[in-house]
Design a protein around this motif. Structure first.
Motif: not given
Ligand code: M6R
Length: 357
Positions: A270-276, A299-307, A311-314, A319-321
């Motif tokens: 499980i990988a988190l991707a919320t940091q540009e 699991i990424s964040m909206k704006g950084l999401d890819m195909e 799951f994409v979090i809002p 700094m608050l992700t």
């Protein structure tokens, strides 16, 4: 009372948006500005270094707190596991301030450090959910989490409340030092609360992920970079604590230095991707494990999401992700434990507060 909830843990996960909104109210002055007891802010700004001491989930919140305080208030912070600090004390700075983070305020390992640092004449602040608790009574200052009683052994709403309080503390300390922040923390925490609500409404998706990846697995890896690394440590702790699946969190770049040897065909990662700034590098790490047969769940964040992201979090302030990204990890752990027939609220071998050293 857990009402219609099958377990306290699920109820406490769902309470998180409310807790964040409550904290925004509690730490606001009559003018509506963020406000924290002036003595505490002064103690922080007089210190040349902050030492955060905590255990388990509270330690993980401390790691996120370090990032917030160093970035916003520009004060160096060290984060220590209480039980290690007791027996392997680091060299202290000239004017240290100790911050004890503890949901219960009763953790013996943390208290042992508090007793020791008091003997050394160091000032202390406790961040706790329980007014009148031992750590609160014995420290010079207290900040409360206002999260309401946390019953489930697995800590959820206390973790997010701890991070929110640390964020507010960092912002207030920055302001007191004359540092102009380009972030309105109260407003951003409001956005976080809304995001948490959206995430709590997506329970079925987390249930599907738990079923798909974790129903029968022996182990599971979590990876992240930068602040996501701290959050995956928490995600892994949550999963192992209540589902008994062997789970570990790793810094994405560290895998190839040994751990990648453990990846087999079908191993969940499980990988988190919320940091540009690390978005491409964490995805590179995912490719490395996929090449060895892993079953990736990004699991990424909206704006950084890819195909192919699962799951994409809002989107929330970078700094608050952690406040948002931890919610799916809490829910995944919850459903994995539930599907595997575990007693979610009372995992084996564990107590809610650990009152022995
Ligand atoms: O009450 P505390 O925050 O001091 O407790 C510290 C840890 O024992 C606690 O966070 C523990 O790791 C949790 N069971 C994790 O969910």
């Amino acid at each position: 009372e857990k009402g219609t909830y099958p377990y306290y843990m699920l109820k406490e996960i769902d309470e998180q948006p409310l807790v964040i909104r409550r904290l925004i109210e509690k730490y606001r002055n009559e003018q509506g500005e963020l406000a924290i007891d002036e003595d505490i802010v002064q103690a922080i700004n007089e210190a040349d270094r902050l030492y955060i001491v905590a255990c388990g989930t509270s330690y993980h919140a401390g790691l996120v707190g370090k990032q917030l305080i160093e970035n916003w208030a520009k004060i160096p912070v060290e984060v220590h596991i209480a039980s290690e600090f007791s027996y392997n004390m680091p060299l202290l700075s000239e004017k240290p301030l100790f911050i004890y983070i503890s949901q219960s305020g009763e953790t013996a390992d943390s208290r042992a450090v508090l007793v020791r640092t008091k003997e050394l004449g160091c000032k202390s602040l406790t961040i706790t959910n329980v007014p009148g608790s031992t750590l609160s009574r014995e420290a010079d200052y207290t900040l409360l989490l206002h999260a309401g009683p946390e019953i489930a052994v697995a800590s959820t709403k206390a973790y997010t409340a701890q991070i929110a309080v640390l964020a507010m503390l960092a912002a207030v300390a920055a302001k007191a030092k004359g540092i102009a922040l380009d972030v309105d923390v109260t407003k951003e925490l409001g956005i976080v609360a809304n995001a948490m609500e959206t995430l709590c409404d997506a329970k079925h998706e987390m249930e599907n992920i738990a079923r798909e990846y974790l129903a029968t697995t022996r182990n599971c890896f979590f990876i992240g970079r930068a602040v996501d690394y701290y959050v995956v440590l928490e995600g892994a702790l949550k999963l192992k604590e209540i589902s008994y699946i062997q789970a570990e969190g790793f810094a994405g770049g560290e895998l190839k230095h040994g751990t990648i040897a453990l990846i087999e065909k079908g191993t969940p990662v499980i990988a988190l991707a919320t940091q540009e700034h690390v978005n491409l590098s964490i995805r590179g790490n995912v490719k490395e494990v996929v090449a060895r047969g892993a079953n990736p769940c990004i699991i990424s964040m909206k704006g950084l999401d890819m195909e192919d992201d699962r799951f994409v979090i809002p989107a929330v302030h970078p700094m608050l992700t952690p406040l948002a990204s931890v919610v799916p990890l809490q829910l995944i752990a919850y459903y994995a434990a539930l599907h595997r027939g575990c007693d979610v609220d009372k995992p084996r071998n564990l107590a809610k507060s650990v009152t022995v050293e």
